[in-house]
Design an enzyme around this catalytic site. Structure first.
Site, PDB file in Angstrom:
ATOM      1  CG  ASP A 187      -1.746   1.413   1.251  1.00 59.34           C
ATOM      2  OD1 ASP A 187      -2.127   1.914   0.714  1.00 59.34           O
ATOM      3  OD2 ASP A 187      -1.341   1.644   2.493  1.00 59.34           O
ATOM      4  CG  ASP A 219      -0.972   8.343   1.815  1.00 63.46           C
ATOM      5  OD1 ASP A 219      -0.028   9.982   1.569  1.00 63.46           O
ATOM      6  OD2 ASP A 219      -2.205   8.992   2.815  1.00 63.46           O
ATOM      7  CG  ASP A 265      -2.209   2.293   6.087  1.00 63.19           C
ATOM      8  OD1 ASP A 265      -2.611   1.888   5.039  1.00 63.19           O
ATOM      9  OD2 ASP A 265      -2.830   3.832   6.581  1.00 63.19           O
TER      10      ASP A 265
HETATM   11  N1  PLP Z   1      -7.285   7.959  -2.443  1.00 59.23           N
HETATM   12  C1  PLP Z   1      -6.999   9.309  -2.866  1.00 59.23           C
HETATM   13  C2  PLP Z   1      -7.705  10.030  -3.322  1.00 59.23           C
HETATM   14  C3  PLP Z   1      -5.911   9.938  -2.109  1.00 59.23           C
HETATM   15  O1  PLP Z   1      -5.106  10.730  -1.577  1.00 59.23           O
HETATM   16  C4  PLP Z   1      -5.365   8.647  -1.058  1.00 59.23           C
HETATM   17  C5  PLP Z   1      -4.331   8.521  -0.098  1.00 59.23           C
HETATM   18  O2  PLP Z   1      -3.726   9.423  -0.459  1.00 59.23           O
HETATM   19  C6  PLP Z   1      -6.080   7.242  -1.051  1.00 59.23           C
HETATM   20  C7  PLP Z   1      -7.008   7.655  -1.430  1.00 59.23           C
HETATM   21  C8  PLP Z   1      -5.542   6.058  -0.207  1.00 59.23           C
HETATM   22  O3  PLP Z   1      -4.747   5.845  -0.258  1.00 59.23           O
HETATM   23  P1  PLP Z   1      -3.743   4.331  -0.516  1.00 59.23           P
HETATM   24  O4  PLP Z   1      -4.727   2.776  -0.859  1.00 59.23           O
HETATM   25  O5  PLP Z   1      -2.318   3.947  -1.233  1.00 59.23           O
HETATM   26  O6  PLP Z   1      -4.015   4.431   1.114  1.00 59.23           O
HETATM   27 CA    CA Z   2      -2.891   3.377   3.279  1.00 64.40          CA
END
Ligand code: PLP
Ligand code: CA
Length: 307
Positions: A27, A29, A249
């Site tokens: 993953d 973010d 996370d």
């Molecule tokens: N959607 C958007 C628009 C985001 O900006 C983010 C994180 O920055 C996410 C979803 C979640 O991303 P991830 O699946 O990498 O945690």
């Molecule tokens: Ca995440």
């Protein structure tokens, strides 16, 4: 059974878990970075995994970046080099889904970002939007007269910072016109995007829900916790679930997808889910965690002996 229970991975257990894997899905973010700042120790940990010959792939629900933009961000933040084919963002995976689900030449009406449009173009799916809906008059009743493109056979909803009532009207009209022959696809259902300082902004799930409520039907969701994103990784790399680790996370997206796809799951405590939440959920079938791995500098130290 005990193996479904949560445990914190100490160095020796982590070495065994990593040794049994040839592919890791990350993953983004909350695991690799928060916004523009890399999570401490993450780049070094991934560097060691890459040096040990592990295949590293990236699975993110964020639909507002292209695969090319993710390879550039990984490079910029000091992560090991990745090719676009290692990146499984919900924009790319949605484009891939529509390419196989739509008849040739059929178009999608898109609520989303320029990145979502770019991924559709890259796989050859024609699209209307994103961008402002053309409004043939000042009131919503006038908007119901706006022309509909005969080629549209799908409505795609991603993160759209310019979401509007006019676009919602247009999406509903395409879905009413096409009935079950018009696909309804959402990139993901994340309800909030947490920001620094304990605040948050509404996530794509809010926009998907608005269209689902109007149309009174359920969208096909591309992103985690659904398995479609994992299926995309399998069809690209032919990976073995039993030798694959999902690192995330969040219990309700990353870990849930990993569990339902038969992967080993590692929860980092660097993002949304806290250790207290893990303790509250570890007995729930389908949301169990086999390891809690922190990429904090101290365990990154331990990590250097792992691989
Ligand atoms: N959607 C958007 C628009 C985001 O900006 C983010 C994180 O920055 C996410 C979803 C979640 O991303 P991830 O699946 O990498 O945690
Ligand atoms: Ca995440």
């Amino acid at each position: 059974g005990g193996s479904r229970r949560c445990r914190r991975l100490e160095a020796e257990a982590a070495r065994a878990v990593l040794g049994a894997a040839d592919t890791l899905l990350f993953d983004c973010d909350g695991v690799l970075w928060r916004g523009e700042a890399a999570v401490g120790g993450a780049a070094a940990a991934l560097g060691r995994l890459a040096a040990a010959g592990k295949r590293l792939c990236y699975v993110t629900n964020n639909s507002s970046r292209t695969r090319a933009a993710y390879t550039e961000k990984l490079r910029r933040l000091g992560f090991p080099p990745a090719e676009p084919r290692h990146i499984f963002g919900s924009a790319y995976c949605a484009a891939r889904y529509l390419r196989q689900a739509l008849p040739p030449g059929a178009a999608a009406y898109v609520l989303g970002s320029p990145a979502l449009a770019a991924e559709l173009e890259a796989v050859g799916v024609p699209h209307l939007g994103p961008g402002p809906a053309a409004l043939p008059g000042p009131t919503p009743a006038d908007w119901a007269q706006a022309p509909l493109d005969p080629a549209v056979r799908a409505v795609l909803v991603g993160f759209d910072e310019h979401f509007s009532y006019a676009k919602l009207c247009q999406a509903l009209r395409y879905l009413l016109r096409g009935g079950p022959d018009c696909l309804l696809v959402g990139t993901n259902r994340d309800h909030r995007l947490p920001l620094e300082g304990g605040t948050a902004i509404p996530g794509t799930g809010c926009l998907v829900k608005a269209v689902e409520t109007a149309a009174q039907r359920e969208a096909f969701i591309v992103g985690k916790p659904n398995r479609y994103m994992f299926d995309c990784v399998v069809s690209e790399f032919n990976i073995d679930p039993a030798r694959t680790i999902m690192v995330g996370d969040r219990l309700d997206t990353d870990i849930l997808m990993g569990n339902s796809c038969g992967l080993t799951t590692l929860l980092t405590l660097t993002g949304v889910t806290t250790l207290d939440e893990v303790k509250g959920h570890q007995e729930i079938v389908g949301i169990s965690v086999v390891g809690v791995l922190s990429f904090s500098p101290s365990s990154a130290q331990a990590g250097s002996q792992l691989v």
